[in-house]
Scaffold this active site. Structure first.
Site, mmCIF file in Angstrom:
data_model
loop_
_atom_site.group_PDB
_atom_site.id
_atom_site.type_symbol
_atom_site.label_atom_id
_atom_site.label_comp_id
_atom_site.label_asym_id
_atom_site.label_seq_id
_atom_site.Cartn_x
_atom_site.Cartn_y
_atom_site.Cartn_z
ATOM 1 N N SER A 1 41.041 33.324 33.994
ATOM 2 C CA SER A 1 41.197 32.894 35.389
ATOM 3 C C SER A 1 40.955 31.392 35.446
ATOM 4 O O SER A 1 40.282 30.838 34.555
ATOM 5 C CB SER A 1 40.168 33.624 36.252
ATOM 6 O OG SER A 1 40.057 33.002 37.519
ATOM 7 N N TYR B 1 31.927 36.721 38.746
ATOM 8 C CA TYR B 1 33.328 36.826 38.305
ATOM 9 C C TYR B 1 33.683 35.614 37.438
ATOM 10 O O TYR B 1 34.245 35.757 36.346
ATOM 11 C CB TYR B 1 34.252 36.905 39.521
ATOM 12 C CG TYR B 1 35.730 36.938 39.196
ATOM 13 C CD1 TYR B 1 36.375 38.135 38.878
ATOM 14 C CD2 TYR B 1 36.500 35.766 39.216
ATOM 15 C CE1 TYR B 1 37.741 38.163 38.575
ATOM 16 C CE2 TYR B 1 37.855 35.785 38.920
ATOM 17 C CZ TYR B 1 38.470 36.980 38.605
ATOM 18 O OH TYR B 1 39.824 36.995 38.309
HETATM 19 N N1 LIG Z 1 45.831 38.228 41.095
HETATM 20 C C1 LIG Z 1 45.403 37.015 40.806
HETATM 21 O O1 LIG Z 1 45.672 36.052 41.554
HETATM 22 C C2 LIG Z 1 44.576 36.788 39.555
HETATM 23 C C3 LIG Z 1 44.239 35.459 39.232
HETATM 24 C C4 LIG Z 1 43.471 35.212 38.088
HETATM 25 C C5 LIG Z 1 43.078 36.275 37.283
HETATM 26 N N2 LIG Z 1 43.414 37.542 37.618
HETATM 27 C C6 LIG Z 1 42.996 38.623 36.695
HETATM 28 O O2 LIG Z 1 44.130 39.417 36.396
HETATM 29 C C7 LIG Z 1 43.728 40.756 36.099
HETATM 30 C C8 LIG Z 1 44.533 41.735 36.955
HETATM 31 O O3 LIG Z 1 44.207 41.488 38.292
HETATM 32 P P1 LIG Z 1 45.132 41.963 39.522
HETATM 33 O O4 LIG Z 1 45.226 40.804 40.425
HETATM 34 O O5 LIG Z 1 46.346 42.650 39.040
HETATM 35 O O6 LIG Z 1 44.108 43.000 40.206
HETATM 36 P P2 LIG Z 1 44.319 44.448 40.874
HETATM 37 O O7 LIG Z 1 45.661 44.544 41.497
HETATM 38 O O8 LIG Z 1 43.103 44.643 41.694
HETATM 39 O O9 LIG Z 1 44.300 45.399 39.594
HETATM 40 C C9 LIG Z 1 43.125 45.521 38.819
HETATM 41 C C10 LIG Z 1 43.305 46.682 37.870
HETATM 42 O O10 LIG Z 1 42.082 46.851 37.149
HETATM 43 C C11 LIG Z 1 41.704 48.208 37.223
HETATM 44 N N3 LIG Z 1 40.250 48.384 37.213
HETATM 45 C C12 LIG Z 1 39.348 47.782 38.024
HETATM 46 N N4 LIG Z 1 38.115 48.257 37.769
HETATM 47 C C13 LIG Z 1 38.258 49.180 36.778
HETATM 48 C C14 LIG Z 1 37.360 50.042 36.096
HETATM 49 N N5 LIG Z 1 36.051 50.071 36.400
HETATM 50 N N6 LIG Z 1 37.846 50.868 35.140
HETATM 51 C C15 LIG Z 1 39.157 50.873 34.840
HETATM 52 N N7 LIG Z 1 40.064 50.090 35.473
HETATM 53 C C16 LIG Z 1 39.618 49.268 36.428
HETATM 54 C C17 LIG Z 1 42.261 48.692 38.542
HETATM 55 O O11 LIG Z 1 42.362 50.094 38.549
HETATM 56 P P3 LIG Z 1 42.270 50.915 39.948
HETATM 57 O O12 LIG Z 1 43.420 50.419 40.774
HETATM 58 O O13 LIG Z 1 42.372 52.317 39.514
HETATM 59 O O14 LIG Z 1 40.954 50.541 40.547
HETATM 60 C C18 LIG Z 1 43.604 47.984 38.583
HETATM 61 O O15 LIG Z 1 44.573 48.713 37.879
HETATM 62 C C19 LIG Z 1 42.224 40.791 36.346
HETATM 63 O O16 LIG Z 1 41.538 40.646 35.121
HETATM 64 C C20 LIG Z 1 41.971 39.591 37.234
HETATM 65 O O17 LIG Z 1 40.652 39.102 37.105
HETATM 66 C C21 LIG Z 1 44.148 37.824 38.724
#
Ligand SMILES: NC(=O)c1ccc[n+]([C@@H]2O[C@H](COP(=O)([O-])OP(=O)(O)OC[C@H]3O[C@@H](n4cnc5c(N)ncnc54)[C@H](OP(=O)(O)O)[C@@H]3O)[C@@H](O)[C@H]2O)c1
Length: 255
Positions: free
Chosen positions: A153, A166
């Site tokens: 991130s 985080y």
């Molecule tokens: N979106 C952004 O702007 C952004 C920016 C920088 C970094 N990131 C990083 O990118 C990655 C994906 O994020 P996203 O934005 O796609 O988030 P998201 O839509 O909230 O998806 C997160 C995923 O992680 C899973 N997860 C969360 N807690 C879990 C647990 N305890 N056990 C197993 N699975 C779990 C969720 O499963 P459930 O749906 O079943 O809970 C979901 O499939 C993350 O590492 C995040 O930190 C995102």
């Protein structure tokens, strides 16, 4: 890297595990890996979401995927060792892992971070991928060319007020990537990090509730880097922390 074009058969015959495959960026990566020929192992917490991705993969003609329902918060070292053994028996190989699942936790002043919340973020974002990596490394080392991709991130590269546990967990992820990449130098396993940048997902909406999601790139827009790092075009790339949206990087940018 937004304009990387993957050949349609980039991941033919590869077996790739994606954590957090039921939603957001992980869902898109799983569908895209499958569309490029991979057998995708879908790991996540919410089984219904994983089943929906499973059905989409079959509907688009991808190889039959597999589902591993697992809550990373409660999973132990033994869960990951059992998982590695099951993968070995069922697929005989593992060519790549996208560590994508992440937990945002509570954003707020450092002084107010609760110990339980700190532990939860570190468990899901750091310790689970440490244990899973250890358990999966024997399988990855046995394949001709393997790729480990962690998810970082912007706040894992430069600390930012109120991003607390985080941000610290993402610094740890960058560190894990660097240590492992250095150790695995001159092996057939490469290790890199992706910083997705601001992307239209539920997590982003939770972090920035006032933001208009239409102003953000979608998971599909940023997938080229995820394909590049999983396929043979990145065979000699290791120890890198790459931005999926380099054109959007600004000093002290959030998330
Ligand atoms: N979106 C952004 O702007 C952004 C920016 C920088 C970094 N990131 C990083 O990118 C990655 C994906 O994020 P996203 O934005 O796609 O988030 P998201 O839509 O909230 O998806 C997160 C995923 O992680 C899973 N997860 C969360 N807690 C879990 C647990 N305890 N056990 C197993 N699975 C779990 C969720 O499963 P459930 O749906 O079943 O809970 C979901 O499939 C993350 O590492 C995040 O930190 C995102």
């Amino acid at each position: 890297m937004l304009d990387y074009h993957a050949s349609p058969d980039l991941l033919n015959d590869k077996v790739i595990l994606v954590t957090g495959a039921g939603d957001g960026i992980g869902r898109e990566a799983a569908l895209s890996y499958g569309a490029h020929g991979a057998t995708v192992i879908l790991l996540g917490k919410t089984v219904k979401k994983l089943e929906a991705v499973y059905d989409e993969l079959l509907a688009q003609g991808s190889p039959e995927p597999a589902i591993i329902p697992l809550d990373l918060q409660g999973a132990t070292k033994q869960h990951y060792l059992d998982m590695a053994e099951t993968l070995k028996q069922q697929f005989g190989r593992l060519d790549g892992v996208l560590f994508n699942a992440g937990h945002l936790g509570v954003l707020g002043p450092f002084e107010m971070i609760g110990e339980d919340e700190w532990d939860k973020v570190m468990q899901i974002n750091v310790k689970s991928q440490f244990l899973m990596t250890q358990a999966l490394l024997p399988l990855l080392k046995a394949t001709p060319s393997a790729s480990i991709v962690y998810t970082s991130s912007g706040v894992g590269k430069q600390g930012r007020a109120y991003w607390g546990s985080y941000a610290v967990s993402k610094f740890a992820t960058e560190g894990m990537m660097e240590v492992l990449a250095d150790e695995l130098d001159n092996t057939r396993v490469r290790v890199n990090c992706i910083n997705p940048g601001a992307t239209r997902t539920d997590m982003r909406a939770r972090a920035y509730p006032g933001e208009d999601p239409a102003t953000l790139r979608t998971p599909r827009d940023i997938i080229p880097l995820y394909l590049y790092l999983m396929g043979s075009d990145s065979q000699h790339v290791s120890g890198q922390s790459l931005d999926a949206q380099p054109d959007k990087i600004r000093p002290r940018a959030g998330q």
